[in-house]
Design a protein around this motif. Sequence first.
Motif, mmCIF file in Angstrom:
data_model
loop_
_atom_site.group_PDB
_atom_site.id
_atom_site.type_symbol
_atom_site.label_atom_id
_atom_site.label_comp_id
_atom_site.label_asym_id
_atom_site.label_seq_id
_atom_site.Cartn_x
_atom_site.Cartn_y
_atom_site.Cartn_z
ATOM 1 N N CYS A 13 0.841 -1.206 0.000
ATOM 2 C CA CYS A 13 0.000 0.000 0.000
ATOM 3 C C CYS A 13 0.871 1.249 0.000
ATOM 4 C CB CYS A 13 -0.891 0.020 1.235
ATOM 5 S SG CYS A 13 -2.125 -1.263 1.204
ATOM 6 N N GLU A 14 2.065 1.121 0.581
ATOM 7 C CA GLU A 14 2.971 2.271 0.643
ATOM 8 C C GLU A 14 3.537 2.596 -0.739
ATOM 9 O OE1 GLU A 14 2.865 -0.023 3.212
ATOM 10 O OE2 GLU A 14 1.840 1.539 4.354
ATOM 11 N N THR A 15 3.739 1.583 -1.573
ATOM 12 C CA THR A 15 4.358 1.843 -2.878
ATOM 13 C C THR A 15 3.330 1.961 -3.999
ATOM 14 O OG1 THR A 15 4.677 -0.533 -3.288
ATOM 15 C CG2 THR A 15 6.499 0.658 -2.249
ATOM 16 N N ALA A 16 2.237 1.232 -3.925
ATOM 17 C CA ALA A 16 1.293 1.209 -5.052
ATOM 18 C C ALA A 16 -0.029 1.890 -4.725
ATOM 19 C CB ALA A 16 1.032 -0.234 -5.478
ATOM 20 N N GLY A 17 -0.207 2.313 -3.489
ATOM 21 C CA GLY A 17 -1.466 2.944 -3.092
ATOM 22 C C GLY A 17 -2.592 1.941 -2.977
ATOM 23 N N ILE A 18 -3.724 2.410 -2.518
ATOM 24 C CA ILE A 18 -4.885 1.528 -2.404
ATOM 25 C C ILE A 18 -6.153 2.375 -2.392
ATOM 26 C CG2 ILE A 18 -4.577 1.480 0.122
ATOM 27 C CD1 ILE A 18 -5.880 -1.350 0.034
ATOM 28 N N LEU A 19 -7.160 1.884 -3.082
ATOM 29 C CA LEU A 19 -8.448 2.577 -3.100
ATOM 30 C C LEU A 19 -9.318 2.055 -1.959
ATOM 31 C CD1 LEU A 19 -9.499 2.686 -6.878
ATOM 32 C CD2 LEU A 19 -8.610 4.547 -5.448
ATOM 33 N N GLY A 20 -9.882 2.972 -1.201
ATOM 34 C CA GLY A 20 -10.735 2.580 -0.079
ATOM 35 C C GLY A 20 -11.890 1.679 -0.496
ATOM 36 N N PRO A 21 -12.639 2.052 -1.549
ATOM 37 C CA PRO A 21 -13.799 1.217 -1.923
ATOM 38 C C PRO A 21 -13.412 -0.200 -2.329
ATOM 39 C CG PRO A 21 -13.914 3.365 -2.977
ATOM 40 C CD PRO A 21 -12.563 3.273 -2.338
ATOM 41 N N THR A 22 -12.214 -0.361 -2.887
ATOM 42 C CA THR A 22 -11.784 -1.710 -3.280
ATOM 43 C C THR A 22 -11.612 -2.581 -2.037
ATOM 44 O OG1 THR A 22 -10.606 -0.704 -5.113
ATOM 45 C CG2 THR A 22 -10.065 -2.990 -4.599
#
Length: 349
Positions: free
Chosen positions: A187-196
């Motif tokens: 999550c630190e390198t590629a990010g993450i979408l909350g809804p996913t």
Amino acid sequence: MGERLFDRYSRQIFFQPIGVEGQKRLSDSCALVIGCGATGSASAGMLARAGVGRLKVVDRDFLDETNLQRQSLFDEEDLKTGLPKAVLAEKNLGRINSSIKVEGIVADVNPSNIEALASGADVILDGTDNFETRFLINDCAVKTHTPWIYAACIGSQGMLMNIIPGETPCLRCLMETTPPVGTIPTCETAGILGPTAQLIGSMQATEAIKILTGHRESLMKDLIRVDTWAWTLQRFDLSDARLDNCPVCRLGRYDFLQLRSGVMITSLCGSNAVQIVPPNGSKIGLKELASRLSRLSELDDVTHNPFLLRFKLRHKDIDMTVFPDGRAIVQGTKEPSLARDLYSKYIGM
Ligand SMILES: [Zn+2]
């Protein structure tokens, strides 16, 4: 079930596969959520609402401002408290549903505590972000015949898989070992979408409800991969994926659990030797150890330099090499228990 509780859960009870019987089963069951990030928040919240009678949530972290974008159990007031997430989760889940028992446990899940944490759990939900812990959950779940639900999210993608020990492939059937450190995005390198993450957490909670209400026939049998940005949904058929020689679910070898108290013991392939790796951070004073060992009459040829210490067992074809980090190789046996005994006796553990 009292009238008040019937009312509370009526919309779920009206859902035919659950009914009053399913609701009773939920209230008699216990779910363990390991990791209370985005996925764990979503699934724990849903299970509390569904009326799972006992909910244990384990997390080792404190709440951080960057968590609020996706971790639906927490808000700005929580952030001000500076409390660990497990403590906040207990408070907030209790506010969602005061008729269930919620335990927030601040802990790093590791080989020495996972079996105690999992005891009594009817299902384990993976809310972790690393394979080290997932393999540990897998070992514990297979050993204790507890179903667990693998879940993972990154970017706009999520994955989900049910693992029913003895019936479906386990995590080790699909992956031989943990991916090398630094090779998978985080999550630190590629990010993450909350809804996913919310979607994956909801799917995970749905599968947990099926398990807890005794509807295993309705469980997802494939490994699911969904991308909520590209809108792709892949299903990987697992019907032939159970390995005949899986170390965990076929051979009952729990490598990750055996790191208990941090000690890893492995027979070295192709040589008559066993390696013992003690807990991280073990430091051995080779000089002191050498002077101690050289006083023992059953040992021969105790030698050492700054990099290693060696000695032989008199009248036995066994010698030991010890390194400054505590690692040792016992040459002359393939027997892990003998190697471990010798290690305890001469090095100490
Ligand atoms: Zn397996």
